[in-house]
Write an enzyme that holds these catalytic residues in place. Sequence first.
Site, PDB file in Angstrom:
ATOM      1  N   HIS A   1      -6.868  -6.892  -1.273  1.00 49.82           N
ATOM      2  CA  HIS A   1      -5.757  -5.751  -1.118  1.00 49.82           C
ATOM      3  C   HIS A   1      -4.977  -6.108   0.142  1.00 49.82           C
ATOM      4  O   HIS A   1      -3.758  -5.673  -0.082  1.00 49.82           O
ATOM      5  CB  HIS A   1      -6.625  -4.299  -0.543  1.00 49.82           C
ATOM      6  CG  HIS A   1      -5.603  -3.251  -0.509  1.00 49.82           C
ATOM      7  ND1 HIS A   1      -4.649  -2.850  -1.799  1.00 49.82           N
ATOM      8  CD2 HIS A   1      -5.315  -2.457   0.528  1.00 49.82           C
ATOM      9  CE1 HIS A   1      -4.010  -1.823  -1.221  1.00 49.82           C
ATOM     10  NE2 HIS A   1      -4.262  -1.513   0.058  1.00 49.82           N
TER      11      HIS A   1
ATOM     12  N   ASP B   1       0.741  -1.157  -0.338  1.00 51.16           N
ATOM     13  CA  ASP B   1      -0.181   0.070   0.040  1.00 51.16           C
ATOM     14  C   ASP B   1       0.813   1.369   0.009  1.00 51.16           C
ATOM     15  O   ASP B   1       1.764   1.331  -0.745  1.00 51.16           O
ATOM     16  CB  ASP B   1      -0.934  -0.069   1.304  1.00 51.16           C
ATOM     17  CG  ASP B   1      -1.847   1.105   1.282  1.00 51.16           C
ATOM     18  OD1 ASP B   1      -3.049   0.943   0.487  1.00 51.16           O
ATOM     19  OD2 ASP B   1      -1.831   2.035   1.754  1.00 51.16           O
TER      20      ASP B   1
END
Length: 320
Positions: free
Chosen positions: A294, A102
């Site tokens: 994610h 991320d």
Amino acid sequence: MDTRQHDLTVNGITLSVHSAGPAQGLPVWLLHGFPECWYSWRHQVAPLVAAGYQVWLPEMRGYGASSAPQAVEAYDLLTLCADIQGAMDALGHHQVCVAGHDWGAPVAWHLALLEPQRVRAVAALSVPFAGRPRQPAIESLRQHFKDRFNYMLYFQAPGVAEAELDADIARTLRLFMQGGDNDDLILSDKPASATLFEGVNSPDRLPPWCSPEDFQVYVQTFAGRGFGPALNWYRNFERTWQRTECLADANVEQPALFLIGDLDPVGRLEAHTLARMPRRVPRLEQHVLARCGHWLQSEQPESVNRYLIKFLSAHFPVAG
């Protein structure tokens, strides 16, 4: 998970860093993203240590026990890189591998650009790299989302997003953790005047990859401080773009590993960047994890560990 905690004075702040593994092991730095913490890499620590590596897990600037300067401009990308560079200097790390997930991924990519001699190999999860854009990314978003909601645009005004996110830290984290099951959070089609959680169903349980005990570590990261410092990372697209002019033509020349889940909404948001990445990262190895969202190092730790350790064995091998 058995780790040691260190407080390092670097780059004008105190950086809290956790470590594990033999003192003589080659250092691997694992950089977390938003809204997570060093503990998001918990499943990678023991396998990396078993493979002979020394693992370093910082609480990035604005998170957990690390300093959180008040000034918004204290969170541009080169400043975040300088925190890690200073920590490496303090610890005498001259040869390292850096991995980021991320927001940790752009830090890892830029450390590779800034430190071609020190960073021997780089791994990035979820966020690709295709060089410095022609204009700040936030400008592109403003043009594309003139009348529609975009979470990064919503994060820009100090005080607005944190008022919503800080109101119930546990609920906020549960909402973010839904991953592929709750794409409405970042891919929603609603007016620009909406709030982040408007029209989004609130989960009544944690995802299967996060136990209640693990979840408390995440909550504690933001308890008392809130999300404001972490949101400041999003408020520095223009400053970062200005400060990285010297890197406009730079490629990541090191061996690079990129992993992304097939259910990760970032894959749709960054499709153009993904397509362009091999030109800017010529020694790229990339894999898509099936049925994965994610938070891939938590959702599919065995796959992440297998790819990461194989990559390290090839490009940052432990002697003997």
